[in-house]
Scaffold this motif. Structure first.
Motif, PDB file in Angstrom:
ATOM      1  N   VAL A 279      13.193  81.227 -20.253  1.00  0.00           N
ATOM      2  CA  VAL A 279      11.864  80.750 -19.898  1.00  0.00           C
ATOM      3  C   VAL A 279      11.953  79.283 -19.510  1.00  0.00           C
ATOM      4  N   SER A 280      11.394  78.946 -18.361  1.00  0.00           N
ATOM      5  CA  SER A 280      11.291  77.560 -17.925  1.00  0.00           C
ATOM      6  C   SER A 280       9.821  77.190 -17.861  1.00  0.00           C
ATOM      7  N   ARG A 281       9.470  76.100 -18.546  1.00  0.00           N
ATOM      8  CA  ARG A 281       8.089  75.631 -18.569  1.00  0.00           C
ATOM      9  C   ARG A 281       8.001  74.319 -17.812  1.00  0.00           C
ATOM     10  N   ARG A 282       7.170  74.284 -16.803  1.00  0.00           N
ATOM     11  CA  ARG A 282       7.024  73.072 -16.003  1.00  0.00           C
ATOM     12  C   ARG A 282       5.848  72.258 -16.517  1.00  0.00           C
ATOM     13  N   SER A 283       6.061  70.966 -16.699  1.00  0.00           N
ATOM     14  CA  SER A 283       5.020  70.101 -17.234  1.00  0.00           C
ATOM     15  C   SER A 283       3.879  69.950 -16.235  1.00  0.00           C
ATOM     16  N   ARG A 284       2.671  69.832 -16.750  1.00  0.00           N
ATOM     17  CA  ARG A 284       1.511  69.598 -15.889  1.00  0.00           C
ATOM     18  C   ARG A 284       1.323  68.120 -15.580  1.00  0.00           C
ATOM     19  N   PHE A 285       2.091  67.266 -16.241  1.00  0.00           N
ATOM     20  CA  PHE A 285       1.989  65.826 -15.997  1.00  0.00           C
ATOM     21  C   PHE A 285       2.922  65.431 -14.852  1.00  0.00           C
ATOM     22  N   ARG A 286       2.379  64.727 -13.907  1.00  0.00           N
ATOM     23  CA  ARG A 286       3.089  64.291 -12.695  1.00  0.00           C
ATOM     24  C   ARG A 286       3.738  65.472 -11.985  1.00  0.00           C
ATOM     25  N   ALA A 287       2.997  66.558 -11.925  1.00  0.00           N
ATOM     26  CA  ALA A 287       3.484  67.750 -11.243  1.00  0.00           C
ATOM     27  C   ALA A 287       3.097  67.695  -9.776  1.00  0.00           C
ATOM     28  N   GLY A 288       3.917  68.316  -8.959  1.00  0.00           N
ATOM     29  CA  GLY A 288       3.565  68.354  -7.551  1.00  0.00           C
ATOM     30  C   GLY A 288       4.700  68.799  -6.683  1.00  0.00           C
ATOM     31  N   THR A 289       4.513  68.642  -5.395  1.00  0.00           N
ATOM     32  CA  THR A 289       5.519  69.057  -4.434  1.00  0.00           C
ATOM     33  C   THR A 289       6.667  68.061  -4.406  1.00  0.00           C
ATOM     34  N   ARG A 290       7.768  68.509  -3.829  1.00  0.00           N
ATOM     35  CA  ARG A 290       9.035  67.794  -3.977  1.00  0.00           C
ATOM     36  C   ARG A 290       8.986  66.340  -3.517  1.00  0.00           C
ATOM     37  N   TYR A 291       8.477  66.089  -2.330  1.00  0.00           N
ATOM     38  CA  TYR A 291       8.497  64.730  -1.800  1.00  0.00           C
ATOM     39  C   TYR A 291       7.232  63.945  -2.129  1.00  0.00           C
ATOM     40  N   LYS A 292       6.217  64.617  -2.682  1.00  0.00           N
ATOM     41  CA  LYS A 292       4.994  63.920  -3.049  1.00  0.00           C
ATOM     42  C   LYS A 292       5.038  63.383  -4.474  1.00  0.00           C
ATOM     43  N   ARG A 293       5.928  63.906  -5.301  1.00  0.00           N
ATOM     44  CA  ARG A 293       6.022  63.459  -6.690  1.00  0.00           C
ATOM     45  C   ARG A 293       7.475  63.167  -7.022  1.00  0.00           C
ATOM     46  N   ARG A 294       7.769  61.904  -7.274  1.00  0.00           N
ATOM     47  CA  ARG A 294       9.091  61.456  -7.676  1.00  0.00           C
ATOM     48  C   ARG A 294       8.938  60.459  -8.817  1.00  0.00           C
ATOM     49  N   GLY A 295      10.017  60.244  -9.570  1.00  0.00           N
ATOM     50  CA  GLY A 295      10.051  59.169 -10.553  1.00  0.00           C
ATOM     51  C   GLY A 295       9.108  59.345 -11.719  1.00  0.00           C
ATOM     52  N   VAL A 296       8.608  58.212 -12.224  1.00  0.00           N
ATOM     53  CA  VAL A 296       7.844  58.179 -13.460  1.00  0.00           C
ATOM     54  C   VAL A 296       6.468  57.577 -13.202  1.00  0.00           C
ATOM     55  N   ASP A 297       5.497  57.843 -14.104  1.00  0.00           N
ATOM     56  CA  ASP A 297       4.193  57.205 -13.995  1.00  0.00           C
ATOM     57  C   ASP A 297       3.988  56.234 -15.153  1.00  0.00           C
ATOM     58  N   GLU A 298       2.815  55.598 -15.192  1.00  0.00           N
ATOM     59  CA  GLU A 298       2.560  54.553 -16.193  1.00  0.00           C
ATOM     60  C   GLU A 298       2.570  55.076 -17.617  1.00  0.00           C
ATOM     61  N   ASP A 299       2.349  56.373 -17.797  1.00  0.00           N
ATOM     62  CA  ASP A 299       2.350  56.954 -19.142  1.00  0.00           C
ATOM     63  C   ASP A 299       3.729  57.463 -19.559  1.00  0.00           C
ATOM     64  N   GLY A 300       4.732  57.267 -18.698  1.00  0.00           N
ATOM     65  CA  GLY A 300       6.082  57.673 -19.042  1.00  0.00           C
ATOM     66  C   GLY A 300       6.409  59.122 -18.730  1.00  0.00           C
ATOM     67  N   TYR A 301       5.542  59.805 -17.988  1.00  0.00           N
ATOM     68  CA  TYR A 301       5.840  61.187 -17.593  1.00  0.00           C
ATOM     69  C   TYR A 301       6.612  61.169 -16.283  1.00  0.00           C
TER      70      TYR A 301
END
Length: 612
Positions: A279-301
């Motif tokens: 089972v693989s669970r993908r986080s809902r925090f900073r989730a998105g498409t490959r080139y639209k979401r990279r790296g980290v956000d201010e909350d550390g996700y």
């Protein structure tokens, strides 16, 4: 659950209770399941497996309710609870449902149930003419209403599914209107088109991805070791969508859904039969498409974070091993529309380290210790990411972190994937100290004390680490690989998507050959195509689902022609094709050989990468 429809409400009936959703205000109410006599114009439109939740964007998209139209059982992840995969959805809104759902066996499309008189009337007695041909007052629905003395008015005609309910003039005008809708700081050019695009994207996300799962009586947001705790907020993908239902404090209506991958395989070694589940669970925090979401956000996700758990079940014993992966947790991005655009750093060192600390503080709190496996290339365009990552690990300076680098593309150039064995051997002592979670019918026996945290620039790498069973072998003695190879192939032989990828066992067995490499390169080219033309729509819809802020640019892209080809595309296309071919050549041949032929990239349709 049975689903009823009136001009004002959608009503879901489960046993003795009903959930009412106002189609105009989006408010929920819980009432008695049999108390439907207060509405005159009502029809049963079918049954649903569960409610995913509502999606809306104030001033842009009217509230819509997503329900499960089709679901199939996947298998037992944590015995004895069954896990289901969502195959398709139905979207309910101010107007009619956007698709027909499964018919209800009580209120099917061939039988119309006429008026059921009040209990006190003579015609309510058995055999009275107050029912339709072939129906009697002893039918399930008749008994349902006759069982309560509170029902003192006529039950309106319950119409067959497929008939329609008239919308009010005001509602019809609102649907047909092309007037500009506004939110704070946002002007929407074409709200009708926006709604259409969002509905289309929702169906693509749920109906085509095969990546949403749920269990009716078990919490699959948690791994086996955390089972019994509150749902894990990271992997509760519809948390925002069910928040209004959760406020009613009746858990039977709340259905946690995860996004990722679940597969269960039965394996036999000798006379022993055991179950291997992934089972693989993908986080809902900073989730998105490959080139639209990279790296980290201010909350550390970090972007596209996935927890992968392997569960082995044998008789009364269950063993699980958990690992995680995600985008490198620093501020970085890949702007532009080039094929594999070069990465860039987006914040200074101090800002980056604050987010880096938040990320690993949370990881250590959750998993106790972390072994980082950095698979980013140590040279070329990726070097800036790898160097920055290493510098922040040093600055963090924690004995709870172990840092390992392995330049995957360099070591395995020319399809020499057997070289991954050197990484596996180097990690063996670390794996032994991590342990695993083991429990039987009496409860936990031991717990896993650390996890691997894997970073790979392409976001498509996963390893397979649990090679143990109980009974014939000790927990630390590996199973013969040939015996479980077929089962592992069955679990892992799926298309490479962010939530899943090939296990290291693939490389050891030589199963990642030219076909798999070409598949990965096709995915890279498809990712470029999606980023260039489609990802803006997909990202905006995902953000609406998760309750994230949505930019005016993204909303208007849904209503416009985002991604239209400009004059420079023809010139850029040749360069992108050259880079794609060069990547394939490098992976297939290495540096010492020359290609003698090539192929044409005819179609970038993402559906073409699915393995059937």
């Amino acid at each position: 659950m049975e689903v009823f429809q009136t001009e004002t409400y959608y009503i879901f009936v489960r046993k003795e209770k009903s959930l009412w959703w106002n189609r105009t205000t989006s408010e929920f109410q819980i009432k008695c399941g049999w108390d439907l006599s207060s509405v005159d114009d009502i029809e049963c439109i079918g049954i649903t497996h569960g409610i995913v939740g509502t999606i809306a964007l104030q001033g842009v998209l009217e509230p819509h309710l997503i329900i499960i139209k089709e679901a199939i059982p996947v298998g037992v992840l944590y015995a004895p609870h069954l896990v289901y995969k969502i195959k398709s959805i139905c979207i309910l809104g101010p107007d009619e449902p956007d698709t027909v759902i499964l018919p209800c066996s009580k209120h099917n499309t061939t039988t119309t149930v006429k008026t059921i008189p009040s209990i006190g009337s003579a015609s309510a007695q058995a055999g009275s003419p107050g029912t339709s041909s072939g129906q009697s007052t002893s039918s399930p629905r008749s008994r349902l209403f006759e069982s309560s003395a509170l029902v003192n008015k006529t039950w309106g005609a319950v119409k067959s599914a497929g008939s329609t309910i008239k919308n009010t003039t005001e509602k019809a005008a609102a649907i047909a209107s092309n007037q500009v809708k506004t939110t704070v700081g946002m002007v929407v050019k074409d709200p009708v088109r926006v709604e259409k695009r969002v509905m289309e994207e929702l169906h693509r996300i749920f109906d085509e991805s095969d990546s949403f799962y749920y269990s009716l009586d078990c919490d699959i947001t948690n791994n086996l070791q955390r089972l019994g705790e509150a749902p894990d907020d990271r992997f509760y993908w519809n948390r925002n969508m069910v928040k209004d239902i959760a406020k009613l404090n009746d858990e039977k209506w709340v259905l946690p859904v995860i996004q990722g991958f679940v597969q269960v395989e039965q394996c036999v070694i000798g006379s022993e039969c055991f179950t291997l589940a992934l089972v693989s669970r993908r986080s809902r925090f900073r989730a998105g498409t490959r080139y639209k979401r990279r790296g980290v956000d201010e909350d550390g996700y970090c972007a596209n974070y996935v927890e992968t758990e392997q569960v082995l079940s044998l008789r009364q014993h269950q063993i699980s091993f958990t690992q995680v992966r995600g985008s490198v947790p620093i501020y970085w991005s890949q702007p532009g529309y080039k094929y594999r655009p070069p990465p860039r750093l987006d914040r200074d060192e101090n800002e980056t380290h604050l987010a880096f600390e938040k990320h690993f503080n949370r990881e250590i709190e959750t998993y106790h210790s972390v072994c980082i496996i950095n698979l980013v290339e140590q040279g070329g365009k990726e070097k800036i990411i790898g160097d920055t990552y290493a510098s922040h690990v040093v600055r963090y300076n924690s004995d709870k972190l172990t840092y390992v680098t392995f330049d995957f593309h360099e070591y395995c150039r020319g399809m020499r994937f057997e070289n991954v064995s050197s990484l596996i051997e180097a990690l063996a002592p670390e794996a032994g100290s991590m342990g695993f979670h083991w429990r039987d019918n009496n409860g936990p026996i031991c717990n896993q004390k650390a996890v691997y945290f894997i970073q790979h620039f392409a976001d498509s790498f996963r390893q397979s680490c649990i090679d143990l069973m109980l009974g014939n072998l000790s927990p630390f003695e590996p199973i013969m690989e040939d015996d479980v190879c077929e089962a592992l192939v069955g679990v892992a032989a799926t298309a490479l998507v962010p939530a899943r990828g090939p296990p290291l066992g693939y490389y050891n067995h030589g199963l990642m050959g030219a076909e798999h490499v070409l598949l990965e390169e096709l995915l890279c080219s498809t990712s470029y195509y999606l980023a260039r033309f489609k990802d803006t729509y997909r990202q905006a819809t995902i953000d609406m689902m998760l309750g994230n802020s949505v930019s005016a640019e993204s909303v208007n892209a849904l209503g416009g022609q985002a991604g239209a080809v400009d004059e420079t595309d023809a010139l850029e296309g040749a360069e992108h094709a050259r880079l794609l071919v060069e990547d394939c050549r490098r992976l297939l041949l290495g540096t010492a050989e020359l290609p003698v032929g090539a192929w044409g990239l005819i179609d970038a349709d993402p559906s073409s990468v699915e393995e059937k």
